[in-house]
Design a protein around this motif. Structure first.
Motif, PDB file in Angstrom:
ATOM      1  N   ILE A   2       0.832  -1.190   0.000  1.00  0.00           N
ATOM      2  CA  ILE A   2       0.000   0.000   0.000  1.00  0.00           C
ATOM      3  C   ILE A   2       0.873   1.248   0.000  1.00  0.00           C
ATOM      4  CG2 ILE A   2      -1.670   1.315   1.343  1.00  0.00           C
ATOM      5  CD1 ILE A   2      -2.947  -1.301   2.124  1.00  0.00           C
ATOM      6  N   THR A   3       1.964   1.204   0.706  1.00  0.00           N
ATOM      7  CA  THR A   3       2.854   2.364   0.729  1.00  0.00           C
ATOM      8  C   THR A   3       3.496   2.574  -0.632  1.00  0.00           C
ATOM      9  OG1 THR A   3       4.668   1.008   1.552  1.00  0.00           O
ATOM     10  CG2 THR A   3       3.349   2.188   3.180  1.00  0.00           C
ATOM     11  N   ARG A   4       3.738   1.489  -1.341  1.00  0.00           N
ATOM     12  CA  ARG A   4       4.292   1.628  -2.692  1.00  0.00           C
ATOM     13  C   ARG A   4       3.279   2.315  -3.613  1.00  0.00           C
ATOM     14  NH1 ARG A   4       7.093  -4.170  -3.901  1.00  0.00           N
ATOM     15  NH2 ARG A   4       8.685  -4.016  -2.301  1.00  0.00           N
ATOM     16  N   HIS A   6       0.885   4.386  -2.689  1.00  0.00           N
ATOM     17  CA  HIS A   6       0.824   5.778  -2.266  1.00  0.00           C
ATOM     18  C   HIS A   6       2.013   6.556  -2.803  1.00  0.00           C
ATOM     19  CE1 HIS A   6      -2.741   5.598   0.191  1.00  0.00           C
ATOM     20  NE2 HIS A   6      -2.260   4.557   0.886  1.00  0.00           N
ATOM     21  N   ALA A   7       3.168   5.930  -2.801  1.00  0.00           N
ATOM     22  CA  ALA A   7       4.370   6.597  -3.317  1.00  0.00           C
ATOM     23  C   ALA A   7       4.244   6.817  -4.820  1.00  0.00           C
ATOM     24  CB  ALA A   7       5.614   5.776  -2.993  1.00  0.00           C
TER      25      ALA A   7
END
Length: 134
Positions: A2-4, A6-7
């Motif tokens: 998920i952070t990927r 968002h990035a």
């Protein structure tokens, strides 16, 4: 994971913000080019109109000179439209044939301050008529 995402979304947003206003600049540049093309086209039309007027005036001057000697210059100058008459000269020569030349100044987009900065342009036409014996 998920952070990927968002990035990746943040990078996409940053890329779009870097191009913010590019369409406006392209539109402005395109408008300037179109405006310049329209002005060049209008100047070309003014030059063609002046050339047509010079041609008609030279023919009228030669025709009048062949009928009555000495009347060609007045006939040539009066054949030019009033807006171009100030910068018009007509001359006729009587020899074996009648040769009349009319020179018309081409207006520069009919803008007075622009005419002061641009060198004067002139168009010239000559008409030749046979001499008629009375």
């Amino acid at each position: 994971m998920i952070t990927r995402m968002h990035a990746a979304l943040a990078r996409l947003r940053a890329g779009r913000q870097a191009e913010h206003g590019a369409v406006s600049i392209e539109f402005l540049a395109g408008s300037v080019v179109v405006f310049a093309a329209v002005l060049i086209g209008l100047q070309a039309l003014l030059a063609m109109h002046s050339l047509s007027q010079a041609n008609s005036a030279a023919r009228n001057a030669a025709r009048a000179e062949s009928i009555v000697a000495g009347s060609g210059v007045a006939a040539g100058n009066s054949a030019v439209s009033e807006s171009l008459r100030a910068g018009t000269t007509t001359s006729c020569a009587n020899a074996a044939e009648i040769r009349c030349t009319t020179t018309v100044s081409v207006p520069v987009l009919n803008i007075s301050w622009l005419e002061e900065r641009v060198p004067p342009m002139q168009v010239s036409r000559t008409a030749v008529f046979p001499r008629t014996e009375p």
